[in-house]
Motif scaffolding. Structure first.
Motif: not given
Length: 148
Positions: A14, A6, A55, A63, A89, A60, A51-53
């Motif tokens: 977020l 992201v 989706k 995260f 995650l 989203i 940051l990763s999410a």
């Protein structure tokens, strides 16, 4: 359910997920603390982590933020609790981001149980949170058996 990177363009989405998740899980946090944290997260903390999410369908749903091998934040939209987003995650962070530590609020027993199910073990405790507030933190470390 894909994990994607992201960027700043996602920060508003977020922070909305963060606030909804905190209100659903952190009932020990007074409103003033949420109000103080929100701009800090938006203006500083998001920039300090990778940051990763997850989706799906352009939305989203949760995260994670990682810095220095530490999971600094993991938040899921409340309507998606319990369907594997947090697990996905965490596995992504373990396998791709080198994260193996996390600090969890002691007053959030569901989060502690979640990390224990993900094979994290308690390795310490602090009486104060990162802002110096009296919200004890449980320091946890990944035990290493289920990254697949």
């Amino acid at each position: 359910m894909d994990v994607v990177k992201v960027s700043k363009s996602n920060y508003q989405e977020l922070i909305e997920i963060w606030e909804a998740s905190v209100r659903a899980t952190h009932d020990f946090l007074p409103e003033e603390n949420i109000s103080e944290l929100k701009p800090l997260i938006l203006q500083q903390y998001f920039d300090a982590v990778e940051l990763s999410a997850v989706k799906r369908s352009g939305e989203i749903q949760g995260f994670i933020g990682v810095a220095d091998s530490n999971i600094e934040m993991l938040f899921v939209k409340p309507e998606y609790f319990g369907i594997g987003i947090g697990r996905k995650l965490i596995k992504y962070a373990l396998n791709n981001l080198g994260a193996f530590k996390v600090d969890v609020n002691e007053q959030n027993p569901n989060a502690i149980r979640f990390y224990e199910k993900m094979d994290f073990k308690q390795v310490g405790r602090s009486a104060l949170d990162g802002q110096g507030n009296p919200f004890p933190l449980i320091h946890m470390m990944y035990n290493g058996s289920q990254t697949g």
